[in-house]
Design an enzyme around this catalytic site. Sequence first.
Site, PDB file in Angstrom:
ATOM      1  N   ILE A  64     186.778  59.032 -41.868  1.00 36.89           N
ATOM      2  CA  ILE A  64     186.418  57.727 -42.437  1.00 36.89           C
ATOM      3  C   ILE A  64     186.061  57.865 -43.919  1.00 36.89           C
ATOM      4  CG2 ILE A  64     184.716  55.853 -42.325  1.00 36.89           C
ATOM      5  CD1 ILE A  64     184.468  56.509 -39.261  1.00 36.89           C
ATOM      6  N   ASP A  74     176.197  70.536 -49.582  1.00 40.03           N
ATOM      7  CA  ASP A  74     175.742  70.298 -48.208  1.00 40.03           C
ATOM      8  C   ASP A  74     174.645  69.237 -48.270  1.00 40.03           C
ATOM      9  OD1 ASP A  74     174.506  70.294 -45.744  1.00 40.03           O
ATOM     10  OD2 ASP A  74     174.702  72.467 -45.455  1.00 40.03           O
ATOM     11  N   ASN A 115     178.372  58.618 -45.636  1.00 36.19           N
ATOM     12  CA  ASN A 115     179.237  58.738 -44.464  1.00 36.19           C
ATOM     13  C   ASN A 115     179.079  60.074 -43.727  1.00 36.19           C
ATOM     14  OD1 ASN A 115     182.052  58.498 -42.980  1.00 36.19           O
ATOM     15  ND2 ASN A 115     182.178  60.334 -44.257  1.00 36.19           N
ATOM     16  N   SER A 125     175.633  54.391 -39.025  1.00 36.19           N
ATOM     17  CA  SER A 125     175.162  54.529 -37.649  1.00 36.19           C
ATOM     18  C   SER A 125     176.388  54.549 -36.738  1.00 36.19           C
ATOM     19  CB  SER A 125     174.203  53.380 -37.303  1.00 36.19           C
ATOM     20  OG  SER A 125     173.773  53.497 -35.965  1.00 36.19           O
ATOM     21  N   SER A 126     176.250  54.022 -35.532  1.00 34.20           N
ATOM     22  CA  SER A 126     177.339  53.986 -34.559  1.00 34.20           C
ATOM     23  C   SER A 126     177.115  52.776 -33.658  1.00 34.20           C
ATOM     24  CB  SER A 126     177.299  55.270 -33.720  1.00 34.20           C
ATOM     25  OG  SER A 126     178.006  55.073 -32.520  1.00 34.20           O
ATOM     26  N   TYR A 131     172.235  62.235 -30.605  1.00 36.38           N
ATOM     27  CA  TYR A 131     173.052  61.538 -31.613  1.00 36.38           C
ATOM     28  C   TYR A 131     172.521  60.132 -31.872  1.00 36.38           C
ATOM     29  CZ  TYR A 131     177.312  59.537 -33.747  1.00 36.38           C
ATOM     30  OH  TYR A 131     178.209  58.903 -34.576  1.00 36.38           O
ATOM     31  N   LYS A 170     170.865  57.998 -35.197  1.00 33.05           N
ATOM     32  CA  LYS A 170     171.448  56.759 -35.714  1.00 33.05           C
ATOM     33  C   LYS A 170     170.435  55.603 -35.630  1.00 33.05           C
ATOM     34  CE  LYS A 170     175.455  58.515 -36.811  1.00 33.05           C
ATOM     35  NZ  LYS A 170     175.759  58.791 -38.232  1.00 33.05           N
ATOM     36  N   ILE A 208     186.710  55.597 -33.551  1.00 36.79           N
ATOM     37  CA  ILE A 208     187.652  55.560 -34.674  1.00 36.79           C
ATOM     38  C   ILE A 208     188.486  56.850 -34.632  1.00 36.79           C
ATOM     39  CG2 ILE A 208     187.883  55.520 -37.204  1.00 36.79           C
ATOM     40  CD1 ILE A 208     186.681  52.894 -36.094  1.00 36.79           C
ATOM     41  N   THR A 238     189.499  59.593 -35.913  1.00 34.93           N
ATOM     42  CA  THR A 238     189.406  60.737 -36.828  1.00 34.93           C
ATOM     43  C   THR A 238     189.615  62.018 -36.005  1.00 34.93           C
ATOM     44  OG1 THR A 238     187.024  61.009 -36.475  1.00 34.93           O
ATOM     45  CG2 THR A 238     187.692  59.492 -38.212  1.00 34.93           C
TER      46      THR A 238
HETATM   47  P1  NAP Z   1     184.611  63.672 -39.543  1.00 34.24           P
HETATM   48  O1  NAP Z   1     186.061  63.354 -39.357  1.00 34.24           O
HETATM   49  O2  NAP Z   1     183.993  64.744 -38.722  1.00 34.24           O
HETATM   50  O3  NAP Z   1     184.410  64.024 -41.088  1.00 34.24           O
HETATM   51  C1  NAP Z   1     183.162  64.462 -41.476  1.00 34.24           C
HETATM   52  C2  NAP Z   1     183.137  64.577 -42.988  1.00 34.24           C
HETATM   53  O4  NAP Z   1     181.777  64.857 -43.356  1.00 34.24           O
HETATM   54  C3  NAP Z   1     183.982  65.706 -43.532  1.00 34.24           C
HETATM   55  O5  NAP Z   1     184.518  65.308 -44.779  1.00 34.24           O
HETATM   56  C4  NAP Z   1     182.966  66.848 -43.702  1.00 34.24           C
HETATM   57  O6  NAP Z   1     183.288  67.733 -44.775  1.00 34.24           O
HETATM   58  C5  NAP Z   1     181.729  66.052 -44.080  1.00 34.24           C
HETATM   59  N1  NAP Z   1     180.456  66.718 -43.805  1.00 34.24           N
HETATM   60  C6  NAP Z   1     179.946  67.100 -42.608  1.00 34.24           C
HETATM   61  N2  NAP Z   1     178.727  67.650 -42.774  1.00 34.24           N
HETATM   62  C7  NAP Z   1     178.475  67.610 -44.113  1.00 34.24           C
HETATM   63  C8  NAP Z   1     177.397  68.036 -44.922  1.00 34.24           C
HETATM   64  N3  NAP Z   1     176.318  68.606 -44.381  1.00 34.24           N
HETATM   65  N4  NAP Z   1     177.479  67.862 -46.269  1.00 34.24           N
HETATM   66  C9  NAP Z   1     178.587  67.278 -46.831  1.00 34.24           C
HETATM   67  N5  NAP Z   1     179.633  66.847 -46.108  1.00 34.24           N
HETATM   68  C10 NAP Z   1     179.586  67.017 -44.767  1.00 34.24           C
HETATM   69  O7  NAP Z   1     183.693  62.387 -39.323  1.00 34.24           O
HETATM   70  P2  NAP Z   1     184.108  60.871 -38.998  1.00 34.24           P
HETATM   71  O8  NAP Z   1     184.600  60.786 -37.604  1.00 34.24           O
HETATM   72  O9  NAP Z   1     184.963  60.360 -40.107  1.00 34.24           O
HETATM   73  O10 NAP Z   1     182.672  60.170 -39.036  1.00 34.24           O
HETATM   74  C11 NAP Z   1     182.083  59.772 -40.248  1.00 34.24           C
HETATM   75  C12 NAP Z   1     180.801  58.995 -39.970  1.00 34.24           C
HETATM   76  O11 NAP Z   1     181.072  57.907 -39.087  1.00 34.24           O
HETATM   77  C13 NAP Z   1     179.700  59.821 -39.297  1.00 34.24           C
HETATM   78  O12 NAP Z   1     178.448  59.478 -39.854  1.00 34.24           O
HETATM   79  C14 NAP Z   1     179.766  59.403 -37.832  1.00 34.24           C
HETATM   80  O13 NAP Z   1     178.540  59.543 -37.156  1.00 34.24           O
HETATM   81  C15 NAP Z   1     180.188  57.946 -37.982  1.00 34.24           C
HETATM   82  N6  NAP Z   1     180.886  57.418 -36.794  1.00 34.24           N
HETATM   83  C16 NAP Z   1     182.124  57.892 -36.457  1.00 34.24           C
HETATM   84  C17 NAP Z   1     182.761  57.386 -35.311  1.00 34.24           C
HETATM   85  C18 NAP Z   1     184.138  57.875 -34.878  1.00 34.24           C
HETATM   86  O14 NAP Z   1     184.587  57.504 -33.779  1.00 34.24           O
HETATM   87  N7  NAP Z   1     184.850  58.679 -35.658  1.00 34.24           N
HETATM   88  C19 NAP Z   1     182.139  56.412 -34.548  1.00 34.24           C
HETATM   89  C20 NAP Z   1     180.875  55.958 -34.924  1.00 34.24           C
HETATM   90  C21 NAP Z   1     180.254  56.471 -36.049  1.00 34.24           C
HETATM   91  P3  NAP Z   1     184.209  69.063 -44.574  1.00 34.24           P
HETATM   92  O15 NAP Z   1     185.602  68.546 -44.325  1.00 34.24           O
HETATM   93  O16 NAP Z   1     184.085  69.773 -45.872  1.00 34.24           O
HETATM   94  O17 NAP Z   1     183.661  69.786 -43.380  1.00 34.24           O
END
Ligand code: NAP
Length: 263
Positions: free
Chosen positions: A19, A63, A90, A140-141, A156, A160, A189, A191
């Site tokens: 995202i 980080d 994010n 959040s979520s 988790y 949130k 989503i 990802t």
């Molecule tokens: P993702 O695909 O796992 O991507 C995570 C991103 O965050 C990556 O760019 C990663 O960097 C970075 N990251 C992780 N830990 C970090 C840290 N300590 N410092 C800096 N960067 C960090 O995640 P996503 O699915 O897009 O989710 C993004 C957000 O949406 C999250 O807050 C998640 O809780 C929320 N969310 C997602 C969903 C879903 O279904 N996907 C649903 C509800 C909420 P690297 O690539 O360098 O590791």
Amino acid sequence: MSPSLTGKVALVTGASRGIGRATALALGKEGASVVVNYVSSTDAAEEVVKEIGTDRAVAIKADVSKIDDIKSLIQQIVKQFGKIDVIVLNAGLLWQNGALSNVDESAFDKIFQTNVKGPFFLIQEAANHVPDGGRVLLFSSSLTAVSIITPNYLLYVATKGAVEQMTRVMAKDLGKRGITVNTISPGPISTDTYFVGKTEEMIKLQRTFAPANRIGTPEEVADVITFMASDKSQWINGQNIRINGGMTIVTRTVMACVDISGD
Ligand code: NAP
């Protein structure tokens, strides 16, 4: 129509993948200068920068669960751009093994540091560099609102829930300067991380949570964030924006979800 974010500087944490990546690209397309933060995926972050344009985007490794890294990140942004108009918090850990009996202290600390402590101190560190009328978006979520939640999401959703309460109260504080603070709460989503540990059966079931019978895309979340980052969202403050295709209104399959619900 002319781009809505020309002249604005946006920081997107965790923008190398998922995202965050889609959001960085969407904000860049609307004319913003974009800081693409990441923690390990250097090549992927540089690709995002290249796509936006190296004249307006920069990748910064930090980080964002660590205070020293947060301080250095903000210093680098201020040195290069002079301000931060839009902060998209994010970066987060999606943790599916957080049931009461599974969690030890280090797991608890790690997820709270990334999902709660990091955003808290990043906003504190950046606040003086956000011009009046700026935007802060936390993550959040939709799981915090659904009845189908399963025990493995305890840790988790605890993080949130904390984010949602931080949003509500920070909005009162920063709102005095016209800075809005809102939460983005996606449903499932597509990802890479979303698919980890899920069987085809689980994914099929989760599609049924939305009346459209599918999960969302990172671009659909990014589109909403682009609006929230613009001047047009000024009167939305302290809110929780759920982006889930109607997931929370679905009441069927509750019993079937007991063991296989997911984020
Ligand atoms: P993702 O695909 O796992 O991507 C995570 C991103 O965050 C990556 O760019 C990663 O960097 C970075 N990251 C992780 N830990 C970090 C840290 N300590 N410092 C800096 N960067 C960090 O995640 P996503 O699915 O897009 O989710 C993004 C957000 O949406 C999250 O807050 C998640 O809780 C929320 N969310 C997602 C969903 C879903 O279904 N996907 C649903 C509800 C909420 P690297 O690539 O360098 O590791």
